[in-house]
Design a protein around this motif. Structure first.
Motif, PDB file in Angstrom:
ATOM      1  N   GLY A  22       0.828  -1.193   0.000  1.00  0.00           N
ATOM      2  CA  GLY A  22       0.000   0.000   0.000  1.00  0.00           C
ATOM      3  C   GLY A  22       0.864   1.244   0.000  1.00  0.00           C
ATOM      4  O   GLY A  22       1.912   1.286   0.648  1.00  0.00           O
ATOM      5  N   CYS A  23       0.430   2.254  -0.755  1.00  0.00           N
ATOM      6  CA  CYS A  23       1.168   3.516  -0.864  1.00  0.00           C
ATOM      7  C   CYS A  23       0.230   4.688  -0.602  1.00  0.00           C
ATOM      8  O   CYS A  23      -0.978   4.576  -0.781  1.00  0.00           O
ATOM      9  CB  CYS A  23       1.694   3.709  -2.280  1.00  0.00           C
ATOM     10  N   ASN A  24       0.829   5.803  -0.269  1.00  0.00           N
ATOM     11  CA  ASN A  24       0.052   7.036  -0.217  1.00  0.00           C
ATOM     12  C   ASN A  24       0.121   7.700  -1.589  1.00  0.00           C
ATOM     13  O   ASN A  24       0.899   7.297  -2.448  1.00  0.00           O
ATOM     14  CB  ASN A  24       0.553   7.952   0.904  1.00  0.00           C
ATOM     15  N   TRP A  81       0.716  10.221   3.921  1.00  0.00           N
ATOM     16  CA  TRP A  81       1.270   9.371   4.979  1.00  0.00           C
ATOM     17  C   TRP A  81       0.688   9.732   6.336  1.00  0.00           C
ATOM     18  O   TRP A  81       0.786   8.965   7.278  1.00  0.00           O
ATOM     19  CB  TRP A  81       2.801   9.439   4.989  1.00  0.00           C
ATOM     20  N   ARG A  82       0.034  10.879   6.428  1.00  0.00           N
ATOM     21  CA  ARG A  82      -0.576  11.302   7.692  1.00  0.00           C
ATOM     22  C   ARG A  82      -2.002  10.787   7.868  1.00  0.00           C
ATOM     23  O   ARG A  82      -2.544  10.837   8.962  1.00  0.00           O
ATOM     24  CB  ARG A  82      -0.598  12.824   7.781  1.00  0.00           C
ATOM     25  N   THR A  83      -2.629  10.341   6.784  1.00  0.00           N
ATOM     26  CA  THR A  83      -4.017   9.898   6.841  1.00  0.00           C
ATOM     27  C   THR A  83      -4.098   8.378   6.935  1.00  0.00           C
ATOM     28  O   THR A  83      -3.166   7.669   6.558  1.00  0.00           O
ATOM     29  CB  THR A  83      -4.796  10.359   5.592  1.00  0.00           C
ATOM     30  N   GLY A 119      -0.928   2.308   7.933  1.00  0.00           N
ATOM     31  CA  GLY A 119      -2.218   2.752   7.400  1.00  0.00           C
ATOM     32  C   GLY A 119      -3.310   2.855   8.448  1.00  0.00           C
ATOM     33  O   GLY A 119      -4.338   3.493   8.227  1.00  0.00           O
ATOM     34  N   GLY A 120      -3.108   2.206   9.598  1.00  0.00           N
ATOM     35  CA  GLY A 120      -4.003   2.375  10.730  1.00  0.00           C
ATOM     36  C   GLY A 120      -5.329   1.639  10.714  1.00  0.00           C
ATOM     37  O   GLY A 120      -6.145   1.826  11.616  1.00  0.00           O
ATOM     38  N   ASN A 124      -8.289  -7.325  10.666  1.00  0.00           N
ATOM     39  CA  ASN A 124      -9.377  -8.253  10.349  1.00  0.00           C
ATOM     40  C   ASN A 124     -10.308  -7.692   9.282  1.00  0.00           C
ATOM     41  O   ASN A 124     -10.802  -8.435   8.431  1.00  0.00           O
ATOM     42  CB  ASN A 124     -10.149  -8.642  11.611  1.00  0.00           C
ATOM     43  N   ASP A 125     -10.540  -6.380   9.297  1.00  0.00           N
ATOM     44  CA  ASP A 125     -11.369  -5.750   8.256  1.00  0.00           C
ATOM     45  C   ASP A 125     -10.678  -5.837   6.898  1.00  0.00           C
ATOM     46  O   ASP A 125     -11.295  -6.161   5.889  1.00  0.00           O
ATOM     47  CB  ASP A 125     -11.645  -4.286   8.598  1.00  0.00           C
ATOM     48  N   VAL A 126      -9.389  -5.538   6.874  1.00  0.00           N
ATOM     49  CA  VAL A 126      -8.627  -5.593   5.621  1.00  0.00           C
ATOM     50  C   VAL A 126      -8.564  -7.029   5.113  1.00  0.00           C
ATOM     51  O   VAL A 126      -8.746  -7.290   3.919  1.00  0.00           O
ATOM     52  CB  VAL A 126      -7.206  -5.011   5.807  1.00  0.00           C
TER      53      VAL A 126
END
Length: 150
Positions: A22-24, A81-83, A119-120, A124-126
């Motif tokens: 995953g990337c921003n 990267w902050r979100t 990514g925060g 389990n959701d991902v």
């Protein structure tokens, strides 16, 4: 098909030369697995940063980078990267990656817990999202490293 690897290094899995992460969309690869990609594939990073600067890489997009041994899928999963990562962007990007892989006979890809580290998001959701999308591509084997270990 999905194989969950409890701990390891996505770059060190035997016989796998295609990777995803995953990337921003802001052109930053300064921490975590993204930093490892930046160091390992500096030309990929230059092209990725250019796409971001031109606003040509947005949520749900994929940037496919071909290198001598395989393919790297840069999945646009968070704005900066902050979100936090965006679960719907993960789903869209995974669908694009798997569709491309199907059309190009790419059948083994390793990746980290996209969206669930820096990514925060809840893993389990991902995980449910990855399983839902990958069901349509049983011929593609995803190897997901859940915890980094060198």
């Amino acid at each position: 098909m999905i194989t969950y690897v409890k701990e390891g290094n996505i770059f060190a899995l035997n016989g796998i030369f295609n990777f995803a992460h995953g990337c921003n969309c802001a052109g930053a690869m300064g921490k975590g697995i993204a930093l490892q990609f930046k160091i390992k594939f500096p030309q990929m990073y230059i092209e990725y940063k250019k796409l971001c600067k031109e606003n040509s890489f947005s949520l749900g997009n994929i940037f496919i980078y071909k290198y001598e041994n395989g393919v790297i899928f840069n999945l646009a999963t968070q704005t900066t990267w902050r979100t936090k990562a965006d679960i719907s962007a993960i789903e869209i990007a995974l669908e694009k990656m798997l569709s491309y892989s199907h059309l190009n006979n790419i059948n083994r890809i390793s990746l980290p817990k996209i969206g669930a580290g820096l990514g925060g998001l809840n893993w389990n959701d991902v995980k449910r999202t990855i399983e839902k999308v990958s069901k349509n591509y049983p011929q593609i084997h995803l190897f997901i490293v859940e915890n980094y270990k060198s």
